[in-house]
Scaffold this active site. Structure first.
Site, mmCIF file in Angstrom:
data_model
loop_
_atom_site.group_PDB
_atom_site.id
_atom_site.type_symbol
_atom_site.label_atom_id
_atom_site.label_comp_id
_atom_site.label_asym_id
_atom_site.label_seq_id
_atom_site.Cartn_x
_atom_site.Cartn_y
_atom_site.Cartn_z
ATOM 1 C CG ASP A 7 1.176 -13.487 2.315
ATOM 2 O OD1 ASP A 7 2.188 -14.205 2.409
ATOM 3 O OD2 ASP A 7 0.034 -13.891 2.608
ATOM 4 C CD GLU A 68 5.418 -16.024 3.128
ATOM 5 O OE1 GLU A 68 4.942 -17.083 2.661
ATOM 6 O OE2 GLU A 68 4.890 -15.392 4.056
ATOM 7 C CG ASP A 141 -4.024 -14.042 2.548
ATOM 8 O OD1 ASP A 141 -3.322 -14.957 2.107
ATOM 9 O OD2 ASP A 141 -5.185 -14.209 2.971
#
Length: 207
Positions: A7, A68, A141
């Protein structure tokens, strides 16, 4: 299948490793956050992110890296930092020959919770349930990184089948794979170039 989920972020870059073996439940191998000081120079922060991701790759040797996909936001500074951290993660993986997959936030949410509009708390709760953890990973996160890894594990088989189907379609339509064109009027036996047909005999006439 072992996947490192990333992330991306400059201040906090979430990382998590999930492993899956057919017939068995998902297993979390590790989760954490790579942090960089907000007051440090950008170059130094990027180096820190690279070193942190490299350390995770060294320790867990994943077969895939799921990152991501970055979307534009109103805060340009934030999206720039996210994009830079994302590029570092992809670079680290590519340098080792590890396949990289990009997943949008809605894809991850839908894969983990069943809804592409799920809140972060819902994602964290489902990650906790799927990995049989005692509590949701913190900060968010870290939970998002695990969700990315889970998403890729569940989506990869379908993506592979799609890629194989596309590859097969391209191969079947590739030049040189079709049957040779038939010569108009030709029979199953090929005709020798230059050969003429025998003259036909007409009934009722003499030569």
């Amino acid at each position: 299948m072992r996947v490192l989920g990333v992330d991306p972020g400059l201040t906090r870059c979430g990382v998590g490793v999930v492993e899956w073996v057919a017939g068995r439940p998902l297993t979390m191998l590790g989760v954490g956050v790579v942090r960089t000081p907000a007051d440090a120079e950008l170059g130094d922060r990027l180096v820190a992110v690279e070193q942190g991701i490299e350390a995770w790759l060294d320790e867990y040797s994943p077969g895939y890296v799921a990152v991501e996909r970055v979307f534009a936001q109103h805060n340009v500074r934030t999206v720039m930092g996210t994009a830079q951290a994302s590029a570092i993660a992809m670079l680290c993986a590519a340098r080792r020959g590890i396949p990289v997959a990009l997943h949008t936030p809605s894809e991850v949410k839908a894969a983990v919770t069943g809804s592409g509009r799920a809140e972060k708390a819902q994602v964290g709760a489902m990650v906790t349930r799927l990995l049989r953890l005692d509590a949701p990973p913190k900060p968010a996160d870290a939970a998002d990184a695990l969700a990315l890894a889970i998403c890729h594990i569940w989506r990869a088989p379908a993506q592979n089948r799609l890629q194989q189907a596309v590859a097969a379609h391209r191969t079947s339509g590739a030049p040189g794979t079709s049957a040779a064109p038939r010569t108009p009027g030709a029979s199953g036996t090929p005709r020798t170039p230059g050969a003429s047909r025998a003259p036909r005999t007409l009934k009722g006439r003499t030569a």
